[in-house]
Design an enzyme around this catalytic site. Structure first.
Site, PDB file in Angstrom:
ATOM      1  N   ARG A 166       0.802  -1.225   0.000  1.00 19.47           N
ATOM      2  CA  ARG A 166       0.000   0.000   0.000  1.00 19.47           C
ATOM      3  C   ARG A 166       0.836   1.277   0.000  1.00 19.47           C
ATOM      4  O   ARG A 166       1.925   1.315   0.577  1.00 19.47           O
ATOM      5  CB  ARG A 166      -0.924   0.006   1.228  1.00 19.47           C
ATOM      6  CG  ARG A 166      -1.940  -1.120   1.222  1.00 19.47           C
ATOM      7  CD  ARG A 166      -2.695  -1.207   2.533  1.00 19.47           C
ATOM      8  NE  ARG A 166      -3.704  -2.262   2.470  1.00 19.47           N
ATOM      9  CZ  ARG A 166      -3.459  -3.548   2.720  1.00 19.47           C
ATOM     10  NH1 ARG A 166      -2.250  -3.938   3.075  1.00 19.47           N
ATOM     11  NH2 ARG A 166      -4.439  -4.435   2.621  1.00 19.47           N
TER      12      ARG A 166
ATOM     13  N   HIS B 294      -0.964  -2.491  -4.512  1.00 20.06           N
ATOM     14  CA  HIS B 294      -0.410  -3.413  -5.510  1.00 20.06           C
ATOM     15  C   HIS B 294      -0.382  -2.851  -6.925  1.00 20.06           C
ATOM     16  O   HIS B 294      -0.691  -3.543  -7.896  1.00 20.06           O
ATOM     17  CB  HIS B 294      -1.178  -4.728  -5.483  1.00 20.06           C
ATOM     18  CG  HIS B 294      -0.982  -5.537  -4.239  1.00 20.06           C
ATOM     19  ND1 HIS B 294       0.130  -5.410  -3.433  1.00 20.06           N
ATOM     20  CD2 HIS B 294      -1.762  -6.496  -3.664  1.00 20.06           C
ATOM     21  CE1 HIS B 294       0.030  -6.255  -2.413  1.00 20.06           C
ATOM     22  NE2 HIS B 294      -1.100  -6.919  -2.534  1.00 20.06           N
TER      23      HIS B 294
ATOM     24  N   GLU C 263       5.051 -12.246   1.350  1.00 18.74           N
ATOM     25  CA  GLU C 263       5.430 -11.375   0.247  1.00 18.74           C
ATOM     26  C   GLU C 263       6.683 -10.596   0.631  1.00 18.74           C
ATOM     27  O   GLU C 263       6.612  -9.639   1.397  1.00 18.74           O
ATOM     28  CB  GLU C 263       4.287 -10.422  -0.077  1.00 18.74           C
ATOM     29  CG  GLU C 263       2.959 -11.105  -0.353  1.00 18.74           C
ATOM     30  CD  GLU C 263       1.786 -10.183  -0.079  1.00 18.74           C
ATOM     31  OE1 GLU C 263       1.676  -9.133  -0.752  1.00 18.74           O
ATOM     32  OE2 GLU C 263       0.987 -10.497   0.840  1.00 18.74           O
TER      33      GLU C 263
ATOM     34  N   HIS D 131       2.909 -12.777  -5.244  1.00 23.06           N
ATOM     35  CA  HIS D 131       1.783 -12.887  -4.319  1.00 23.06           C
ATOM     36  C   HIS D 131       1.208 -14.309  -4.297  1.00 23.06           C
ATOM     37  O   HIS D 131      -0.012 -14.490  -4.354  1.00 23.06           O
ATOM     38  CB  HIS D 131       0.700 -11.884  -4.695  1.00 23.06           C
ATOM     39  CG  HIS D 131      -0.141 -11.424  -3.539  1.00 23.06           C
ATOM     40  ND1 HIS D 131      -0.780 -12.298  -2.682  1.00 23.06           N
ATOM     41  CD2 HIS D 131      -0.448 -10.180  -3.100  1.00 23.06           C
ATOM     42  CE1 HIS D 131      -1.452 -11.608  -1.782  1.00 23.06           C
ATOM     43  NE2 HIS D 131      -1.269 -10.317  -2.006  1.00 23.06           N
TER      44      HIS D 131
ATOM     45  N   TYR E 265      -0.253 -17.648  -2.916  1.00 24.07           N
ATOM     46  CA  TYR E 265      -1.024 -18.077  -1.748  1.00 24.07           C
ATOM     47  C   TYR E 265      -0.717 -19.550  -1.516  1.00 24.07           C
ATOM     48  O   TYR E 265      -0.962 -20.383  -2.390  1.00 24.07           O
ATOM     49  CB  TYR E 265      -2.518 -17.924  -2.000  1.00 24.07           C
ATOM     50  CG  TYR E 265      -3.061 -16.527  -1.944  1.00 24.07           C
ATOM     51  CD1 TYR E 265      -3.918 -16.138  -0.918  1.00 24.07           C
ATOM     52  CD2 TYR E 265      -2.747 -15.584  -2.920  1.00 24.07           C
ATOM     53  CE1 TYR E 265      -4.447 -14.861  -0.862  1.00 24.07           C
ATOM     54  CE2 TYR E 265      -3.270 -14.305  -2.875  1.00 24.07           C
ATOM     55  CZ  TYR E 265      -4.118 -13.948  -1.850  1.00 24.07           C
ATOM     56  OH  TYR E 265      -4.637 -12.679  -1.804  1.00 24.07           O
TER      57      TYR E 265
END
Length: 392
Positions: free
Chosen positions: A123, A148, A357, A219, A221
């Site tokens: 951010r 992002h 990340e 990113h 997961y």
């Protein structure tokens, strides 16, 4: 030459040729495209379902393997890791990476699953920063903030893909001056390399023709019990960080580098994620669980060093994270809600994955005490992160 180092280990031999946006994880996905079974022979999605013209470029699925049988699939749409198949303690291959079964699934339901993130990962407060005396206003796509890279960051771009030797894939993208209102033409190369020791290595490099800010990451997961298997609460996590960056209610750092001592963020020894994710602590409440940047011991380094380990007691799969970066965002999948259907045809429920990340810190362009993210003409941005898998 200024260098920002990053690398993530991808294994083997190349086969074949947050609120607003994090809440995009919650958008509903088409049942007709999400439940296709993985290829029965490979355990991977069907390559043909990733071959499509996207914005005048050919999307495809690239598969890399190594001698131990690990498989990694990558698409050049967003530079995404689609699948990571690694052996568990019984020798069975499990896909430990959340993702979708076709390019249409990604196009119709934009998400950050497995993607490259830029120009600025994480951010930027109020979507605004000042550089060389000029203020730049970015899209505010995450409440009052920019997340992002904006409304159409690197996750939604087509990358040029080129095999590198027998075990790598190089992705190339040129971000024009003014894209998402960032200054400078940024030329980016990201190379995924598969290693013999079951690692996924990611090397990032970028140059610019005008001063700009850059913070690239991946990113992915992860669920070490297998994607679609449910909660990761049983996973043991360890992060080598004595401090973290507290955030306000919109998840922008306050500027403080706070000690982890006596808080749920003390992960210097292995702790089950489920033991801390609902702790009675104001920072856990701000993040809805874990969604915080950890200040890694040793700061930015020239070579990747071990900064985190996550282990599944159920499958025995363990993942080490090595990086040259000064920070890592530990995100616990708080905004997943079951409306996303994954490759296995099963829903991705709340906290059914975690992310690590590697990065410079959130909102660094507005935080003078944070490691700088400014890249100038004549300099080269370089970072390396490695995700290395084993069985314990």
């Amino acid at each position: 030459m200024k260098q920002f180092f990053l690398s993530a280990v991808l294994l083997g031999m190349l086969v074949g040729c947050n609120n607003s946006q994090k809440q995009q994880e919650s958008s509903t996905m088409s049942d007709s495209t999400s439940t296709a079974a993985a290829d029965s022979a490979s355990g991977l999605p069907d390559r043909s379902r990733f071959q499509k013209d996207v914005e005048g470029k050919q999307a495809d699925l690239f598969v890399l393997t190594n001698a131990s049988g690990m498989k990694v699939a990558i698409t050049n749409y967003g530079g995404r890791i689609v699948s990571i198949l690694v052996p568990d303690k019984t020798g069975k291959l499990l896909d430990v990476n959340l993702g979708h079964s076709s390019i249409d699934d990604y196009l119709e339901n934009e998400s950050f699953f497995g993607t490259l993130v830029g120009r600025y990962g994480n951010r930027i407060g109020k979507g605004k920063f000042t550089l060389d005396g000029k203020t730049y206003q970015l899209a505010t796509n995450n409440g009052p903030n920019s997340l992002h890279g904006g409304k159409k960051g690197f996750n939604a771009k087509m990358w040029d893909a080129t095999p590198v030797g027998t075990n790598g894939l190089k992705l190339h993208y040129v971000s024009p001056d003014g894209e998402e209102n960032y200054p400078g033409t940024l030329t980016v190369d990201v190379t995924y390399t598969l290693t013999d020791d079951n690692g996924i290595k990611i090397d990032y490099q970028a140059t610019t023709d005008k001063s700009t800010v850059v913070n690239l990451t991946n990113h992915a997961y992860f669920n070490l019990n297998g994607e679609g298997s449910g909660s990761v609460a049983d996973h043991l996590v360890e992060i080598k960080a004595d401090r973290y960056t507290p955030v306000d209610a919109t998840l922008i750092p306050t500027g403080e580098l706070a000690p982890v001592d006596g808080t749920p963020f003390d992960l210097r020894k292995p702790v089950a994620i489920g033991e801390r994710q609902d702790a009675d602590h104001p920072q856990i409440k701000n993040g809805g669980g874990f969604d915080h940047n950890f200040v890694l011991n040793g700061g930015q380094t020239a070579e990747p060093r071990l900064i985190a380990t996550v282990t599944s007691p159920k499958t025995g799969i363990s993942m080490d994270v090595l990086t040259t970066e000064p920070g890592v965002q530990f995100y616990g999948g708080n905004f997943l809600n079951g409306k996303r259907i994954g490759k296995s045809g099963k829903p991705y429920d709340k906290r059914s994955a975690f992310c690590l990340e590697t990065q410079h810190f959130p909102d660094s362009p507005n935080q003078s005490k944070f490691p700088p993210t400014v890249l100038k003409p004549g300099e080269t941005y370089k970072t390396t992160t490695e995700y290395r898998f084993s069985v314990k």
